[in-house]
Design a protein around this motif. Structure first.
Motif, PDB file in Angstrom:
ATOM      1  N   ALA A 159       0.805  -1.264  -0.007  1.00 23.14           N
ATOM      2  CA  ALA A 159       0.285   0.092   0.028  1.00 23.14           C
ATOM      3  C   ALA A 159       0.805   1.235   0.027  1.00 23.14           C
ATOM      4  O   ALA A 159       0.555   2.162  -0.432  1.00 23.14           O
ATOM      5  CB  ALA A 159      -0.924  -0.146   1.278  1.00 23.14           C
ATOM      6  N   ARG A 160       2.083   1.164   0.411  1.00 22.45           N
ATOM      7  CA  ARG A 160       2.848   2.131   0.600  1.00 22.45           C
ATOM      8  C   ARG A 160       4.375   1.689   1.077  1.00 22.45           C
ATOM      9  O   ARG A 160       4.603   0.666   1.199  1.00 22.45           O
ATOM     10  CB  ARG A 160       2.494   3.162   1.821  1.00 22.45           C
ATOM     11  N   HIS A 161       5.469   2.595   0.823  1.00 21.96           N
ATOM     12  CA  HIS A 161       6.583   2.390   1.128  1.00 21.96           C
ATOM     13  C   HIS A 161       6.912   1.787   2.403  1.00 21.96           C
ATOM     14  O   HIS A 161       6.513   2.246   3.571  1.00 21.96           O
ATOM     15  CB  HIS A 161       7.689   3.449   1.369  1.00 21.96           C
ATOM     16  N   ALA A 162       7.308   0.371   2.362  1.00 25.44           N
ATOM     17  CA  ALA A 162       7.164  -0.463   3.623  1.00 25.44           C
ATOM     18  C   ALA A 162       8.464  -1.535   3.397  1.00 25.44           C
ATOM     19  O   ALA A 162       8.923  -1.515   2.678  1.00 25.44           O
ATOM     20  CB  ALA A 162       5.929  -0.863   4.185  1.00 25.44           C
ATOM     21  N   PHE A 163       8.549  -2.458   4.524  1.00 22.22           N
ATOM     22  CA  PHE A 163       9.387  -3.317   4.529  1.00 22.22           C
ATOM     23  C   PHE A 163       8.951  -4.381   3.318  1.00 22.22           C
ATOM     24  O   PHE A 163       9.781  -4.852   2.686  1.00 22.22           O
ATOM     25  CB  PHE A 163       9.487  -4.052   5.702  1.00 22.22           C
ATOM     26  N   ASP A 164       7.885  -4.852   3.086  1.00 16.97           N
ATOM     27  CA  ASP A 164       7.359  -5.808   2.313  1.00 16.97           C
ATOM     28  C   ASP A 164       7.330  -4.870   0.868  1.00 16.97           C
ATOM     29  O   ASP A 164       6.781  -3.711   0.828  1.00 16.97           O
ATOM     30  CB  ASP A 164       6.186  -6.591   2.218  1.00 16.97           C
ATOM     31  N   ALA A 165       7.365  -5.575  -0.062  1.00 16.93           N
ATOM     32  CA  ALA A 165       7.360  -4.854  -1.327  1.00 16.93           C
ATOM     33  C   ALA A 165       6.029  -5.068  -2.043  1.00 16.93           C
ATOM     34  O   ALA A 165       5.285  -4.794  -2.938  1.00 16.93           O
ATOM     35  CB  ALA A 165       8.292  -5.736  -2.721  1.00 16.93           C
ATOM     36  N   CYS A 166       5.510  -6.257  -1.498  1.00 14.34           N
ATOM     37  CA  CYS A 166       3.805  -6.643  -1.954  1.00 14.34           C
ATOM     38  C   CYS A 166       2.974  -6.413  -0.637  1.00 14.34           C
ATOM     39  O   CYS A 166       3.666  -6.398   0.602  1.00 14.34           O
ATOM     40  CB  CYS A 166       3.913  -8.022  -2.635  1.00 14.34           C
ATOM     41  N   ILE A 167       1.834  -7.168  -0.843  1.00 14.59           N
ATOM     42  CA  ILE A 167       0.642  -6.819   0.316  1.00 14.59           C
ATOM     43  C   ILE A 167       1.202  -8.226   1.450  1.00 14.59           C
ATOM     44  O   ILE A 167       1.643  -9.376   0.906  1.00 14.59           O
ATOM     45  CB  ILE A 167      -0.671  -7.702  -0.063  1.00 14.59           C
ATOM     46  N   ASP A 168       1.157  -7.861   2.490  1.00 14.26           N
ATOM     47  CA  ASP A 168       1.622  -8.681   3.543  1.00 14.26           C
ATOM     48  C   ASP A 168       0.641  -9.600   3.921  1.00 14.26           C
ATOM     49  O   ASP A 168      -0.573  -9.428   3.677  1.00 14.26           O
ATOM     50  CB  ASP A 168       2.045  -8.043   4.868  1.00 14.26           C
ATOM     51  N   GLY A 169       1.007 -10.661   4.734  1.00 16.58           N
ATOM     52  CA  GLY A 169       0.170 -11.855   4.901  1.00 16.58           C
ATOM     53  C   GLY A 169      -0.970 -11.564   6.110  1.00 16.58           C
ATOM     54  O   GLY A 169      -2.013 -11.884   6.260  1.00 16.58           O
ATOM     55  N   GLY A 170      -0.630 -10.487   7.004  1.00 18.83           N
ATOM     56  CA  GLY A 170      -1.658 -10.005   7.899  1.00 18.83           C
ATOM     57  C   GLY A 170      -2.799  -9.374   7.372  1.00 18.83           C
ATOM     58  O   GLY A 170      -3.876  -9.537   7.729  1.00 18.83           O
ATOM     59  N   THR A 171      -2.308  -8.695   6.234  1.00 18.76           N
ATOM     60  CA  THR A 171      -3.548  -7.725   5.508  1.00 18.76           C
ATOM     61  C   THR A 171      -4.544  -8.766   4.740  1.00 18.76           C
ATOM     62  O   THR A 171      -5.605  -8.377   5.089  1.00 18.76           O
ATOM     63  CB  THR A 171      -2.927  -6.656   4.541  1.00 18.76           C
ATOM     64  N   VAL A 172      -3.961  -9.771   4.154  1.00 17.35           N
ATOM     65  CA  VAL A 172      -4.627 -10.622   3.518  1.00 17.35           C
ATOM     66  C   VAL A 172      -5.590 -11.553   4.583  1.00 17.35           C
ATOM     67  O   VAL A 172      -6.657 -11.638   4.140  1.00 17.35           O
ATOM     68  CB  VAL A 172      -3.770 -11.679   2.879  1.00 17.35           C
ATOM     69  N   ALA A 173      -5.220 -11.844   5.738  1.00 24.39           N
ATOM     70  CA  ALA A 173      -5.856 -12.617   6.579  1.00 24.39           C
ATOM     71  C   ALA A 173      -7.161 -11.638   7.183  1.00 24.39           C
ATOM     72  O   ALA A 173      -8.020 -12.078   7.405  1.00 24.39           O
ATOM     73  CB  ALA A 173      -4.822 -12.992   7.769  1.00 24.39           C
ATOM     74  N   LYS A 174      -6.796 -10.153   7.545  1.00 24.12           N
ATOM     75  CA  LYS A 174      -7.785  -9.693   7.789  1.00 24.12           C
ATOM     76  C   LYS A 174      -8.703  -9.087   6.907  1.00 24.12           C
ATOM     77  O   LYS A 174     -10.118  -9.163   7.160  1.00 24.12           O
ATOM     78  CB  LYS A 174      -7.145  -8.190   8.168  1.00 24.12           C
ATOM     79  N   MET A 175      -8.368  -9.116   5.488  1.00 19.48           N
ATOM     80  CA  MET A 175      -9.319  -8.807   4.517  1.00 19.48           C
ATOM     81  C   MET A 175     -10.452 -10.050   4.462  1.00 19.48           C
ATOM     82  O   MET A 175     -11.489  -9.806   4.254  1.00 19.48           O
ATOM     83  CB  MET A 175      -8.795  -8.713   3.413  1.00 19.48           C
ATOM     84  N   ILE A 176     -10.022 -11.313   4.663  1.00 16.49           N
ATOM     85  CA  ILE A 176     -10.555 -12.664   4.665  1.00 16.49           C
ATOM     86  C   ILE A 176     -11.672 -12.570   5.778  1.00 16.49           C
ATOM     87  O   ILE A 176     -12.676 -12.706   5.723  1.00 16.49           O
ATOM     88  CB  ILE A 176     -10.021 -13.697   4.243  1.00 16.49           C
ATOM     89  N   ARG A 177     -10.843 -12.196   6.984  1.00 19.26           N
ATOM     90  CA  ARG A 177     -11.756 -12.455   8.065  1.00 19.26           C
ATOM     91  C   ARG A 177     -12.922 -11.353   8.102  1.00 19.26           C
ATOM     92  O   ARG A 177     -13.994 -11.678   8.488  1.00 19.26           O
ATOM     93  CB  ARG A 177     -10.881 -12.098   9.333  1.00 19.26           C
ATOM     94  N   GLN A 178     -12.626 -10.190   7.815  1.00 19.60           N
ATOM     95  CA  GLN A 178     -13.607  -8.968   7.690  1.00 19.60           C
ATOM     96  C   GLN A 178     -14.629  -9.481   6.741  1.00 19.60           C
ATOM     97  O   GLN A 178     -15.982  -9.190   7.136  1.00 19.60           O
ATOM     98  CB  GLN A 178     -13.087  -7.790   7.159  1.00 19.60           C
ATOM     99  N   TRP A 179     -14.391 -10.242   5.568  1.00 16.15           N
ATOM    100  CA  TRP A 179     -15.500 -10.277   4.632  1.00 16.15           C
ATOM    101  C   TRP A 179     -16.226 -11.550   5.270  1.00 16.15           C
ATOM    102  O   TRP A 179     -17.581 -11.387   5.015  1.00 16.15           O
ATOM    103  CB  TRP A 179     -14.768 -10.772   3.386  1.00 16.15           C
ATOM    104  N   VAL A 180     -15.549 -12.514   5.555  1.00 17.82           N
ATOM    105  CA  VAL A 180     -16.367 -13.967   6.075  1.00 17.82           C
ATOM    106  C   VAL A 180     -17.438 -13.393   7.454  1.00 17.82           C
ATOM    107  O   VAL A 180     -18.404 -13.705   7.597  1.00 17.82           O
ATOM    108  CB  VAL A 180     -15.463 -14.911   6.751  1.00 17.82           C
ATOM    109  N   ASP A 181     -16.657 -12.617   8.247  1.00 15.90           N
ATOM    110  CA  ASP A 181     -17.399 -12.259   9.509  1.00 15.90           C
ATOM    111  C   ASP A 181     -18.670 -11.246   9.227  1.00 15.90           C
ATOM    112  O   ASP A 181     -19.824 -11.138  10.001  1.00 15.90           O
ATOM    113  CB  ASP A 181     -16.597 -11.469  10.422  1.00 15.90           C
TER     114      ASP A 181
END
Length: 443
Positions: A189-211
């Protein structure tokens, strides 16, 4: 130290989907102990008591999976409900400066990849923008197996999956992303340690959608006849890998083929992704024995589940009741598995995918034989086999079509169970005629 180990032993996932895997918890404990050793070597933790160290009983036990791996695989009925609600994925989820519709499109592509390819979550998020290729008219996903250090792996994927990637790429190419993210399919999303979307963000996206879904149900009814709600904690990114393996096992995919699809070095690892309990197998056999047919596709039910098991042996395209072949575990077929011409051939609905696949193979062989100008008897033999196997398929499908929907679904479920059992069993090899060695010939 006991308290530290206990804390690691009961460590939960960040997304609240249950405890960390035994491997991840063991890695945490090892890292902690390495940190202690490092501090002692540099003499910067001299104030710690010498007893504050790992003892023999400080272990994270390996926890075998439950008897039935359905606890990790998401049932296809639930997958269908997720697909029906895919328009809600990523809604109201902030991701840097990305517009809401961009976030939704990105998360939708992530979900489709996890669902359809069975790649590990970190393998999906580290995909590059050039991950899509074609080979012989089919789409291929190019990905890196970081866990086993095998890069540029190739996985054939369906058109729907490829179209989802292409749709996201069109949007992705219009975005302004950090320099480090330029080659990644799912940028940070912005300049950060990871160059791509991080695993925690993917997990949160799925959790918010499912819940946020109004309802997720199973195919089981409670005492009032209402569908039992599905446990939403069972839906997380890695569960789609188990679902992918279970889906292929249900379809009768050969174990070694599934091993290659999962990119495992050993088939034993693949077996950890799907299992069938003995109780489920017995119930499946009890159902399937009533729907056995002969080589012409005519009903030939087996007298009992015991007879189904004891008097027959699973060969590639159906059960065989020929006594010497049964005794040899399927390795003594005198006519080399030309099953449709044998009076001992006993297929059932669980063998349908294998028989249909064999028919396709026979047709390809016949085309090759014609092109090679093979003798007429060779082509005639292939044609006769195709027609006789087709009679088996027609007989089974006709019988299934005449059944009520509930009964047909019950048989299909039993067939899926038996295909999983066979997928985990070692393959039956064709009998090989031994030839005398040169030394024997000279003697």
């Amino acid at each position: 130290m006991d308290a530290v180990v206990e804390e690691i032993r009961t460590r939960e996932r960040k997304d609240g989907a249950g405890p960390l895997s035994a491997g991840a918890r063991n890695e945490l404990l090892t890292s902690f102990c390495q940190l202690l050793d490092f501090g002692r070597r540099l003499q910067i933790v001299d104030n710690l008591a010498s007893g504050f160290a790992r003892q023999r009983h400080h272990k994270i036990p390996y926890e075998d999976a439950s008897e039935d791996m359905a606890g990790k695989a998401i049932p296809e009925l639930v997958i269908a409900q997720l697909d029906a609600a895919i328009d809600l994925i990523g809604v109201d989820f902030p991701y840097g400066d990305f517009a809401p519709e961009v976030v939704q499109a990105m998360v939708r592509a992530v979900y489709v990849l996890l669902r359809d390819t069975g790649r590990r979550p970190w393998e999906a998020r580290w995909l590059r923008t050039d991950c899509l290729d074609t080979d012989g008219g089919e789409y291929v996903l190019i990905w890196d197996n970081h866990k086993s250090r095998r890069n540029r792996r190739r996985l054939e994927i369906g058109r729907e999956t490829a179209f989802a990637i292409q749709t996201w790429l069109k949007i992705r190419n219009t975005l302004k992303v950090p320099a480090r993210s330029r080659t990644f399919l799912f940028p940070a999303a912005r300049h950060a340690f990871d160059a791509c979307i991080d695993g925690g963000t993917v997990a949160k996206m799925i959790r918010q959608w499912v819940d946020g879904m109004p309802e997720l149900v199973t195919d089981t009814a409670d005492e009032d006849g209402r569908p039992v709600p599905f446990d939403r904690s069972r839906i997380f990114a890695y569960a789609f890998r188990h679902t992918y393996a279970q889906r292929h096992a249900d379809a009768g995919t050969d174990l070694h083929t599934l091993r290659d699809l999962m990119d495992h070095k050993s088939a034993d690892t693949t077996l950890g992704y799907f299992k069938v309990s003995l109780d489920r197998r017995r119930k499946a056999v009890e159902t399937m024995r009533l729907h056995v047919v002969d080589r012409s596709g005519q009903p030939m039910p087996t007298s009992s589940a015991t007879a189904y098991d004891a008097r027959s042996v699973g060969v590639p395209f159906g059960n065989c009741t020929e006594p010497s072949n049964v005794k040899a575990g399927g390795g003594k077929c005198p006519i080399r598995f030309q099953c449709s011409g044998c009076g001992f051939y006993r297929p059932d609905p669980s063998f349908l995918p294998a028989v249909e696949d064999h028919i396709r193979g026979l047709k390809a062989d016949r085309e090759s034989a014609v092109a090679m100008q093979a003798a007429e008897f060779v082509i005639r033999n292939l044609t006769d086999q195709i027609e006789s196997f087709q009679a088996v398929v027609t007989g089974i499908l006709t019988s299934l079509a005449a059944m009520p929907e509930a009964e047909r679904r019950h048989i299909e479920e039993a067939a899926a169970v038996l295909r999983k059992v066979r997928a985990a069993a070692p393959p039956n090899l064709l009998p090989i005629v031994s030839h005398p060695s040169r030394s024997t010939c000279h003697e």
